[in-house]
Design a protein around this motif. Structure first.
Motif, mmCIF file in Angstrom:
data_model
loop_
_atom_site.group_PDB
_atom_site.id
_atom_site.type_symbol
_atom_site.label_atom_id
_atom_site.label_comp_id
_atom_site.label_asym_id
_atom_site.label_seq_id
_atom_site.Cartn_x
_atom_site.Cartn_y
_atom_site.Cartn_z
ATOM 1 N N ILE D 71 -8.696 -6.693 -8.035
ATOM 2 C CA ILE D 71 -7.431 -5.960 -8.051
ATOM 3 C C ILE D 71 -6.699 -6.225 -6.746
ATOM 4 N N ARG D 72 -5.389 -6.360 -6.880
ATOM 5 C CA ARG D 72 -4.540 -6.512 -5.698
ATOM 6 C C ARG D 72 -3.617 -5.321 -5.603
ATOM 7 N N MET D 73 -3.721 -4.586 -4.496
ATOM 8 C CA MET D 73 -2.871 -3.419 -4.303
ATOM 9 C C MET D 73 -1.419 -3.869 -4.086
ATOM 10 N N ASP D 74 -0.492 -3.047 -4.547
ATOM 11 C CA ASP D 74 0.928 -3.384 -4.433
ATOM 12 C C ASP D 74 1.300 -3.644 -2.973
ATOM 13 N N ASP D 75 2.073 -4.702 -2.775
ATOM 14 C CA ASP D 75 2.599 -5.052 -1.448
ATOM 15 C C ASP D 75 1.530 -5.553 -0.468
ATOM 16 N N PHE D 77 -0.950 -8.531 1.009
ATOM 17 C CA PHE D 77 -0.627 -9.945 1.253
ATOM 18 C C PHE D 77 -0.949 -10.831 0.049
ATOM 19 N N LEU D 78 -0.020 -11.692 -0.300
ATOM 20 C CA LEU D 78 -0.269 -12.667 -1.362
ATOM 21 C C LEU D 78 -1.396 -13.618 -0.964
ATOM 22 N N GLY D 79 -1.434 -13.952 0.324
ATOM 23 C CA GLY D 79 -2.464 -14.880 0.795
ATOM 24 C C GLY D 79 -3.865 -14.301 0.751
ATOM 25 N N SER D 80 -3.936 -12.989 0.577
ATOM 26 C CA SER D 80 -5.249 -12.337 0.552
ATOM 27 C C SER D 80 -5.937 -12.415 -0.807
ATOM 28 N N ILE D 81 -5.221 -12.836 -1.828
ATOM 29 C CA ILE D 81 -5.863 -13.025 -3.140
ATOM 30 C C ILE D 81 -7.008 -14.009 -2.980
#
Lengths: 164, 164, 164, 164
Positions: D71-75, D77-81
């Motif tokens: 899961i990626r929390m809103d806002d 970092f995109l690079g953290s995926i």
């Protein structure tokens, strides 16, 4: 190339005419597209896309098939970024309209699955070589986002813009 | 999409409510860079590069870190195409000037070798987030071809161009 | 998008200014899926898969085609991790059900072999765009592990879950 | 391995008790994380991140180092995926906290630049093995988006959640 000319006014026009006709010092003899022309091609293509009311990605590569200019219209397909760039590269890789290449890559075709080479080619319409006034290929333009007919038409307008 | 509204006083409030609910008038809330602004940033950066007499590649990515606009100046480094794009992406991936990220990735740094993630990051100067008037990051710009100081300055000029 | 508003009443302009400056009412204009909704979509899809007694991988990407949420059911295919993610990305890349795209990519199709672009697309059923209440695409969901009909049905249930 | 047990009824119950307590014969001795537990770990980590007021990406891989939940929390970092996924994989690849691995990969370190293997490792803190009640590693969790201390703490909370 930068040319600095400082001569008396009286013979300038004559000289200029000679230079133009012999093509010795001018941009139009370049065998590589300039960034000014690449931008001109992109903007002409974009204008055509707006006339057709279609949202596209537009890429221009130079004579070395390296990216020279690019723009993605708002709300155009994200997947068309790569497709537009690959169309431009494919067109320059083989100096051909991508749609013409695609006729040869189908099952049974003479270059079946060539799309797997070069980190991925795109062989449906929308990639068009860019030529200078002498017919020399100096780059290519790739368009993606509309129908294949629209993409090809938009790319052609872009390619032609630099010699008009 | 263009919307032209011209109405009498009596129904204005009601209309406003409707507009809010239908979401028609919210253009200014967009959190993604438009292609017009992306092009404006690229051209402002290019003008700055010309003033500095340096040849660069300039890339702009949108809020999703997807390529939005690009130009490569004539005779600039071929290797800078990918570096410029990766600087822009890196800047948006972590919402940071790439040079600031690079301070943390050196041997002994807290995020050593993070460059190996995301298909390759570039963590030296030249990538700068692009913000809208409200300070919201809506994309990023990456510049490559000059010194790292020049690249950063050129990128900053591009990023600032859209809010001036 | 350009908006031209011409309203007579003084109070309205003021109100509008306040709304714009405080930004209070613009949350609903968000065009990107939240992680709460992404999780809701994943769990709804998983519940549907359990009803159908099929083991699947479920991926949700956001408006920028970046991974937002994912789950792999126990004993589902390992190879479906990448397929599910690629289905979601493909669906968002071209704002289309992946199965509909696949009809155009067959030998002789107008976009034959487009799968080779974008680091690999998946163009059989199981990828479905996710829309918000206004019909705006805010992401996509990809499902892999069952038959293509099951994958599509499960993805559709996930996509619809956030607007029910 | 086959075990043949033939013992008098009177001590069977006692033996069974011992087996239960040592965990030798039961379902809960699974050596691969279930999707339910993966989701539990992700949500526990997300709750911890919310307490710390930090935006992160959270990935869980299974015993085979394959993505299980994300899961990626809103806002965030995109690079953290990619960084979160790579932290989880790295942790499981070598059954170690990623930060501990990073101590060995610096210039002069015994496994210098191992980050270049496996399509890219991440060797700074934030990746933590997930163990079952018997201490057997059944997967790993990776967190990215906060400081490396926060990422590690959040990952640890997620890893511990399934045995509490």
């Amino acid at each position: 190339m930068k040319t600095k000319i400082s001569i008396s006014k009286s013979i300038t026009s004559l000289l200029l005419l000679i230079l133009i006709n012999t093509g010795v010092v001018y941009a139009q003899t370049s065998t590589d597209i300039s960034h000014e022309d690449a931008l001109k091609a992109v903007l002409a293509a974009k204008e055509k896309a707006e006339q057709l009311d279609v949202l596209v990605n537009i890429a221009v590569v130079d004579a070395g098939a390296n990216l020279k200019a690019f723009i993605r219209m708002d709300d155009s397909f994200l997947g068309s970024i790569d497709v537009a760039i690959k169309k431009a590269k494919t067109s320059r890789y083989f100096d051909i309209n991508t749609g013409d290449l695609g006729k040869l890559t189908q099952p049974g075709g003479i270059i079946y699955n060539i799309e797997l080479s070069n980190d991925g080619l795109v062989t449906f319409p929308g990639g068009v070589p860019i030529k200078n006034e002498n017919g020399k290929i100096i780059g290519a333009i790739g368009v993606s986002g509309g129908t294949i007919e629209q993409d090809h038409d938009i790319a052609s307008v872009g390619a032609n813009a630099i010699i008009e």
